[in-house]
Design a protein around this motif. Structure first.
Motif, PDB file in Angstrom:
ATOM      1  N   GLU A   8      -7.397  -8.468   3.629  1.00  0.00           N
ATOM      2  CA  GLU A   8      -6.343  -7.766   4.357  1.00  0.00           C
ATOM      3  C   GLU A   8      -6.893  -7.125   5.629  1.00  0.00           C
ATOM      4  O   GLU A   8      -8.071  -6.787   5.708  1.00  0.00           O
ATOM      5  N   GLU A   9      -6.030  -6.949   6.598  1.00  0.00           N
ATOM      6  CA  GLU A   9      -6.380  -6.240   7.831  1.00  0.00           C
ATOM      7  C   GLU A   9      -6.552  -4.754   7.514  1.00  0.00           C
ATOM      8  O   GLU A   9      -5.851  -4.214   6.651  1.00  0.00           O
ATOM      9  N   PRO A  10      -7.468  -4.055   8.212  1.00  0.00           N
ATOM     10  CA  PRO A  10      -7.659  -2.627   7.970  1.00  0.00           C
ATOM     11  C   PRO A  10      -6.374  -1.802   8.094  1.00  0.00           C
ATOM     12  O   PRO A  10      -6.176  -0.839   7.355  1.00  0.00           O
ATOM     13  N   ALA A  11      -5.473  -2.184   8.984  1.00  0.00           N
ATOM     14  CA  ALA A  11      -4.230  -1.431   9.176  1.00  0.00           C
ATOM     15  C   ALA A  11      -3.402  -1.351   7.895  1.00  0.00           C
ATOM     16  O   ALA A  11      -2.647  -0.396   7.697  1.00  0.00           O
ATOM     17  N   VAL A  12      -3.559  -2.333   7.004  1.00  0.00           N
ATOM     18  CA  VAL A  12      -2.826  -2.339   5.735  1.00  0.00           C
ATOM     19  C   VAL A  12      -3.228  -1.135   4.878  1.00  0.00           C
ATOM     20  O   VAL A  12      -2.416  -0.579   4.145  1.00  0.00           O
ATOM     21  N   PHE A  13      -4.493  -0.713   4.973  1.00  0.00           N
ATOM     22  CA  PHE A  13      -5.017   0.375   4.146  1.00  0.00           C
ATOM     23  C   PHE A  13      -4.943   1.741   4.824  1.00  0.00           C
ATOM     24  O   PHE A  13      -5.081   2.763   4.160  1.00  0.00           O
ATOM     25  N   ALA A  14      -4.788   1.773   6.141  1.00  0.00           N
ATOM     26  CA  ALA A  14      -4.810   3.041   6.874  1.00  0.00           C
ATOM     27  C   ALA A  14      -3.711   3.968   6.378  1.00  0.00           C
ATOM     28  O   ALA A  14      -2.609   3.536   6.068  1.00  0.00           O
ATOM     29  N   GLY A  15      -4.058   5.252   6.275  1.00  0.00           N
ATOM     30  CA  GLY A  15      -3.097   6.255   5.837  1.00  0.00           C
ATOM     31  C   GLY A  15      -3.691   7.166   4.780  1.00  0.00           C
ATOM     32  O   GLY A  15      -4.901   7.210   4.573  1.00  0.00           O
ATOM     33  N   SER A  16      -2.817   7.914   4.119  1.00  0.00           N
ATOM     34  CA  SER A  16      -3.233   8.892   3.108  1.00  0.00           C
ATOM     35  C   SER A  16      -3.301   8.269   1.725  1.00  0.00           C
ATOM     36  O   SER A  16      -2.407   7.524   1.328  1.00  0.00           O
ATOM     37  N   TRP A  17      -4.360   8.633   1.025  1.00  0.00           N
ATOM     38  CA  TRP A  17      -4.579   8.175  -0.340  1.00  0.00           C
ATOM     39  C   TRP A  17      -4.923   9.381  -1.221  1.00  0.00           C
ATOM     40  O   TRP A  17      -5.671  10.257  -0.797  1.00  0.00           O
ATOM     41  N   GLN A  18      -4.402   9.406  -2.433  1.00  0.00           N
ATOM     42  CA  GLN A  18      -4.741  10.448  -3.394  1.00  0.00           C
ATOM     43  C   GLN A  18      -5.948   9.962  -4.188  1.00  0.00           C
ATOM     44  O   GLN A  18      -5.901   8.900  -4.816  1.00  0.00           O
ATOM     45  N   ALA A  19      -7.024  10.725  -4.136  1.00  0.00           N
ATOM     46  CA  ALA A  19      -8.223  10.414  -4.921  1.00  0.00           C
ATOM     47  C   ALA A  19      -8.229  11.337  -6.138  1.00  0.00           C
ATOM     48  O   ALA A  19      -8.006  12.540  -6.002  1.00  0.00           O
ATOM     49  N   THR A  20      -8.467  10.767  -7.313  1.00  0.00           N
ATOM     50  CA  THR A  20      -8.476  11.547  -8.550  1.00  0.00           C
ATOM     51  C   THR A  20      -9.737  11.219  -9.332  1.00  0.00           C
ATOM     52  O   THR A  20     -10.020  10.051  -9.608  1.00  0.00           O
ATOM     53  N   LYS A 102     -21.775   6.105 -11.827  1.00  0.00           N
ATOM     54  CA  LYS A 102     -22.903   6.002 -12.759  1.00  0.00           C
ATOM     55  C   LYS A 102     -22.798   7.039 -13.871  1.00  0.00           C
ATOM     56  O   LYS A 102     -23.256   6.815 -14.982  1.00  0.00           O
ATOM     57  N   SER A 103     -22.186   8.195 -13.578  1.00  0.00           N
ATOM     58  CA  SER A 103     -22.053   9.284 -14.544  1.00  0.00           C
ATOM     59  C   SER A 103     -21.073   8.965 -15.672  1.00  0.00           C
ATOM     60  O   SER A 103     -20.992   9.693 -16.648  1.00  0.00           O
ATOM     61  N   GLY A 104     -20.306   7.878 -15.514  1.00  0.00           N
ATOM     62  CA  GLY A 104     -19.289   7.543 -16.497  1.00  0.00           C
ATOM     63  C   GLY A 104     -17.901   8.009 -16.069  1.00  0.00           C
ATOM     64  O   GLY A 104     -16.907   7.628 -16.667  1.00  0.00           O
ATOM     65  N   LEU A 105     -17.846   8.855 -15.049  1.00  0.00           N
ATOM     66  CA  LEU A 105     -16.554   9.279 -14.520  1.00  0.00           C
ATOM     67  C   LEU A 105     -15.966   8.156 -13.681  1.00  0.00           C
ATOM     68  O   LEU A 105     -16.667   7.225 -13.296  1.00  0.00           O
ATOM     69  N   LYS A 106     -14.681   8.247 -13.400  1.00  0.00           N
ATOM     70  CA  LYS A 106     -14.046   7.251 -12.551  1.00  0.00           C
ATOM     71  C   LYS A 106     -13.224   7.946 -11.478  1.00  0.00           C
ATOM     72  O   LYS A 106     -12.784   9.081 -11.641  1.00  0.00           O
ATOM     73  N   ILE A 107     -13.060   7.252 -10.376  1.00  0.00           N
ATOM     74  CA  ILE A 107     -12.237   7.740  -9.273  1.00  0.00           C
ATOM     75  C   ILE A 107     -11.141   6.705  -9.045  1.00  0.00           C
ATOM     76  O   ILE A 107     -11.429   5.510  -8.928  1.00  0.00           O
ATOM     77  N   THR A 108      -9.909   7.177  -8.987  1.00  0.00           N
ATOM     78  CA  THR A 108      -8.824   6.292  -8.606  1.00  0.00           C
ATOM     79  C   THR A 108      -8.353   6.680  -7.211  1.00  0.00           C
ATOM     80  O   THR A 108      -8.344   7.866  -6.851  1.00  0.00           O
ATOM     81  N   LEU A 109      -8.037   5.686  -6.424  1.00  0.00           N
ATOM     82  CA  LEU A 109      -7.428   5.886  -5.108  1.00  0.00           C
ATOM     83  C   LEU A 109      -6.032   5.294  -5.187  1.00  0.00           C
ATOM     84  O   LEU A 109      -5.881   4.109  -5.509  1.00  0.00           O
ATOM     85  N   GLU A 110      -5.047   6.135  -4.933  1.00  0.00           N
ATOM     86  CA  GLU A 110      -3.668   5.669  -4.976  1.00  0.00           C
ATOM     87  C   GLU A 110      -2.961   6.060  -3.687  1.00  0.00           C
ATOM     88  O   GLU A 110      -3.046   7.203  -3.242  1.00  0.00           O
TER      89      GLU A 110
END
Length: 114
Positions: A8-20, A102-110
């Motif tokens: 995908e083109e970078p413009a498709v991803f540009a914007g705000s994302w919630q990281a958890t 590596k710690s076993g935790l996970k990060i989601t980007l939505e």
């Protein structure tokens, strides 16, 4: 065999994302109920492939300062000051990406509502 994944083109991803940030066994429903400031942040992916606001928050979880990002055919990569990948987020579905630390935790980007 040739890959059928499209870059995908970078413009498709540009914007705000919630990281958890969550534990290995946390369900999304349980995580949403916690809603602690320490486990969520909004990250801005800029069109020029730099990280905007939220980079410091994300960096605390990655243990490196993220500077930029780039799309991959099967996900999204976060880069450090040298331009090399420091974390890969695999595509789960449109607008949802997951990284295991590596710690076993996970990060989601939505993707947040535009």
């Amino acid at each position: 065999m040739a890959s059928s994944l499209r870059l995908e083109e970078p413009a498709v991803f540009a914007g705000s994302w919630q990281a958890t940030l969550s534990g290995r066994d946390d369900t999304p429903e349980a995580q949403a109920l916690q809603d602690k400031p320490s486990n969520t942040c909004v990250v801005e992916l800029q069109v020029n492939q730099n990280l905007g606001k939220g980079a410091d928050c994300l960096g605390a979880w990655l243990e490196q300062t993220p500077i930029g990002w780039f799309p991959d055919p099967d996900g999204l990569s976060i880069t450090g000051k040298e331009g090399s990948r420091i974390q890969f987020f695999s595509r789960q579905r449109d607008g949802l990406y997951l990284a295991a630390l590596k710690s076993g935790l996970k990060i989601t980007l939505e993707r947040t509502a535009q």
